[in-house]
Design a protein around this motif. Structure first.
Motif: not given
Ligand code: HEC
Length: 234
Positions: A59-69
């Protein structure tokens, strides 16, 4: 669900949810947010990515993590909203009842039944295809209908769905549908072996194997009398 003192507003109604109540066995869920606007849940126990990572998750589709809750943070944020109107005892009381219900459903019913279903599949007593044996329908209804109603009911303070359409049916159908279906699918002897392996170690099923002791029955009778008067339970 939205803004409260110390908690900013959101339109993501799932953001402050700490339990997944949909699956056969419930788990706590951590939330990963990405710079491409996407987000996904990761069950407790799975390694969490760090801010800046590019996870391989589908589900990430190449995105970069900006926040982990984490699920704990999600819950704290939800509680922050409850405090706008309720005392902390009221809110922690709600979450204690809710957690206890989900743990009861998970530990007493869902986990041992799921383990028996896996053993039946492994030993070839049921086929790999879903829904071609009665026991698969029974398990489906226990988790997908009755167990979900119980869990959602508890999250929403709905006693009717928690109890009458929830745990009451989960318990009744475990003992009087699932176990008879198990005997049909696996035969008496193998059914007894599987129950011994997966149900017997759980305290809550002790009555099923050993019957209720005189003391236990007396305790129930006493409870009724305390509440409803002498002779209330014959
Ligand atoms: C805007 C104020 C407000 C917020 C925010 C709020 N509540 Fe309530 N809550 C109420 C009111 C008012 C009632 C009583 C409703 C009634 O009796 O009809 C209530 C009732 C309840 C009840 C009792 C239900 C019952 O059947 O007796 C529980 C449990 C509860 N709230 C938990 C929570 C939790 C948990 C949160 C946070 C997720 C929360 N509330 C957020 C105002 C609020």
């Amino acid at each position: 669900m939205s803004a409260a003192p110390g908690t900013s507003k959101t339109h993501d109604v799932g953001e402050r949810i700490s339990w997944n109540l949909r699956s056969p066995i419930s788990n706590k869920i951590n939330l990963v947010r990405l710079d491409n606007g996407r987000s996904y849940d990761l069950p407790e126990g799975q390694p969490l990515p760090k801010v800046g990572d590019k996870p391989k998750h589908a589900k990430a589709k190449g995105g970069k993590v900006v926040e982990v809750l984490t699920w704990e943070t999600r819950r704290e944020n939800m509680e922050g909203v409850c405090y706008a109107c309720h005392t902390s005892e009221y809110v922690s009381g709600h979450y204690k009842q809710f957690d206890d219900l989900v743990n009861l459903y998970n530990e007493k019913f869902a986990k041992p039944i799921a383990a028996i279903m896996a053993d039946l599949k492994k030993s070839g007593k049921i086929t790999p295809s879903p829904f071609d044996e009665q026991i698969e329908w029974t398990w489906w209804e226990i988790w997908h209908h009755e167990g979900r109603r119980a869990r959602h009911g508890a999250s929403m303070s709905g006693p009717d769905y928690t109890w009458w359409h929830g745990m009451y049916e989960v318990a009744k159908h475990t003992y009087f549908k699932f176990i008879p279906d198990l005997k049909k699918a696996a035969g008496e002897q193998e059914a007894a072996r599987l129950l011994e392996k997966h149900f017997k170690p759980i305290d809550g099923h002790d009555w099923f194997f050993s019957g209720m002791s005189k003391d236990a029955i007396e305790k129930v009778r006493q409870g009724y009398e305390d509440r409803y008067g002498k002779g209330a339970l014959k």
